[in-house]
Design a protein around this motif. Sequence first.
Motif, mmCIF file in Angstrom:
data_model
loop_
_atom_site.group_PDB
_atom_site.id
_atom_site.type_symbol
_atom_site.label_atom_id
_atom_site.label_comp_id
_atom_site.label_asym_id
_atom_site.label_seq_id
_atom_site.Cartn_x
_atom_site.Cartn_y
_atom_site.Cartn_z
ATOM 1 N N SER A 45 43.563 33.902 49.883
ATOM 2 C CA SER A 45 43.887 34.659 48.559
ATOM 3 C C SER A 45 42.783 34.511 47.653
ATOM 4 O O SER A 45 41.920 33.728 47.593
ATOM 5 N N PHE A 46 42.737 35.625 47.019
ATOM 6 C CA PHE A 46 41.106 35.784 46.156
ATOM 7 C C PHE A 46 41.969 36.087 44.456
ATOM 8 O O PHE A 46 42.848 36.453 44.524
ATOM 9 N N ALA A 47 41.202 35.440 43.684
ATOM 10 C CA ALA A 47 41.498 35.917 42.183
ATOM 11 C C ALA A 47 41.790 37.055 41.824
ATOM 12 O O ALA A 47 41.083 37.849 42.243
ATOM 13 N N PRO A 48 42.548 37.197 40.890
ATOM 14 C CA PRO A 48 42.792 38.950 40.532
ATOM 15 C C PRO A 48 41.527 39.488 40.137
ATOM 16 O O PRO A 48 41.405 40.596 40.295
ATOM 17 N N ASP A 49 40.526 38.829 39.561
ATOM 18 C CA ASP A 49 39.388 39.381 38.940
ATOM 19 C C ASP A 49 38.333 39.120 39.802
ATOM 20 O O ASP A 49 37.176 39.314 39.499
ATOM 21 N N ASP A 50 38.593 38.917 41.161
ATOM 22 C CA ASP A 50 37.455 38.657 42.159
ATOM 23 C C ASP A 50 37.314 40.108 42.911
ATOM 24 O O ASP A 50 38.479 40.739 43.394
ATOM 25 N N HIS A 51 36.259 40.445 43.221
ATOM 26 C CA HIS A 51 36.281 42.069 43.788
ATOM 27 C C HIS A 51 36.970 42.126 45.277
ATOM 28 O O HIS A 51 37.298 43.144 45.542
ATOM 29 N N ARG A 52 36.985 40.975 45.946
ATOM 30 C CA ARG A 52 37.487 41.031 47.083
ATOM 31 C C ARG A 52 39.006 40.970 47.139
ATOM 32 O O ARG A 52 39.667 41.316 48.099
ATOM 33 N N ASN A 53 39.600 40.908 45.768
ATOM 34 C CA ASN A 53 40.929 41.469 45.677
ATOM 35 C C ASN A 53 41.038 42.781 45.228
ATOM 36 O O ASN A 53 41.858 43.595 45.536
ATOM 37 N N PHE A 54 40.296 43.140 44.249
ATOM 38 C CA PHE A 54 40.400 44.375 43.422
ATOM 39 C C PHE A 54 39.623 45.531 43.991
ATOM 40 O O PHE A 54 40.000 46.809 43.428
ATOM 41 N N ASN A 55 38.760 45.435 44.591
ATOM 42 C CA ASN A 55 37.750 46.666 45.070
ATOM 43 C C ASN A 55 37.722 46.845 46.761
ATOM 44 O O ASN A 55 36.861 47.298 47.304
ATOM 45 N N ARG A 56 38.913 46.509 47.184
ATOM 46 C CA ARG A 56 38.767 46.664 48.735
ATOM 47 C C ARG A 56 38.756 48.205 49.255
ATOM 48 O O ARG A 56 38.290 48.580 50.212
ATOM 49 N N GLN A 57 39.148 49.068 48.207
ATOM 50 C CA GLN A 57 39.114 50.465 48.409
ATOM 51 C C GLN A 57 38.373 51.051 47.672
ATOM 52 O O GLN A 57 38.208 52.165 47.377
ATOM 53 N N GLY A 58 37.383 50.417 47.033
ATOM 54 C CA GLY A 58 36.440 51.021 46.142
ATOM 55 C C GLY A 58 36.884 51.377 44.611
ATOM 56 O O GLY A 58 36.350 52.285 44.083
ATOM 57 N N GLU A 59 37.844 50.374 44.235
ATOM 58 C CA GLU A 59 38.349 50.973 42.869
ATOM 59 C C GLU A 59 37.411 50.910 41.657
ATOM 60 O O GLU A 59 37.564 51.309 40.902
ATOM 61 N N ALA A 60 36.532 50.055 41.929
ATOM 62 C CA ALA A 60 35.794 49.580 40.673
ATOM 63 C C ALA A 60 34.055 49.965 41.047
ATOM 64 O O ALA A 60 33.589 50.329 40.075
ATOM 65 N N PHE A 61 33.860 49.906 42.152
ATOM 66 C CA PHE A 61 32.316 50.177 42.490
ATOM 67 C C PHE A 61 32.335 50.527 43.997
ATOM 68 O O PHE A 61 33.495 50.484 44.528
#
Length: 328
Positions: free
Chosen positions: A218-234
């Motif tokens: 698991s990765f922290a909520p604000d870790d990009h490996r959690n929130f950017n897997r589909q390019g949501e942020a960059f």
Amino acid sequence: MQYRKLGKTGFSVSEISLGTWQVGGKWGEPFSHANADTILNAAVDGGINFIDTADVYGDGESEKAVGRLVRSRSEQIYVATKCGRQLQPHTSEAYTPAAMRGFVEESLRNMQLETLDLVQLHCPPTEVYYRPEIFEVFDQLKAEGKIQHLGVSVEKVEEGLKALEYPNVTTIQLIFNMFRQRPAELLFKEAQRRDVGLIVRVPLASGLLTGKFTADTSFAPDDHRNFNRQGEAFDKGETFSGVDYNTGLEAVEEIKQLFPDQPNLAPVALRWVLLFNEVSCVIPGASRPEQLASNLHAADLPALTPEQLQQVQAIYDRKIKPQVHQIW
């Protein structure tokens, strides 16, 4: 530590250098100057003389830590920073000569240095590479003594090839690893022909190529490996090199079988990158001293055998290439 020439900068840089995206703590954690100081000084103690940072890492705190390191050490330490990602929205129109000048001057203040060894455009939109006025302002900054060299950090091979057309571009920073092999086909050769240094980032595919992750990691909520897997942020390619996580895990398990005597795959993955002579240096990050030690260990490993290289290539061709090769 072995050293390589960084293109037409003429700098002799440690082939294993340090990226500082997470040097003050893991992704998602607040910046720790104590942790950064420990890792940065250990890096120099280990022979590293090239540090890559950016004005957006830790909202300027990474630059401050790097500047403090340079001012406190007697060794020659080359500093590379990046600019442009502070622009909101991050569009081609937002890139102006005045904005670039402002970012360079802010980085100088953050690091309390009189000149920057290398300033890189930080993964700008593709359209920026077709705007000569953005590249020309860095000639003015060099004439003023504020920077020594200009480089670019790119997402795509296309952007790197276009950047090579500008005579003042001395380096290209790009993603290259066992899971991202396309740059070796053409970009490497063209960069070498023009004496442009190649700085390899994300060499461990955001940690996938350490071999330590599982389907349950698991990765922290604000870790990009959690929130950017589909390019949501960059750009999606910055996270696990754009590879589907579960597919990457399957490929890593196959790679592990090729190196049964290596409990940690990270040094092997770094050694693979360094087999390409066109590469000037690789800049893995570290959020803990033991990660830095692991990275440095890559220099001690023997070269991969021809059979191992062929098998790594076969795994890439079969499992990874269909997902990522033509995108970046």
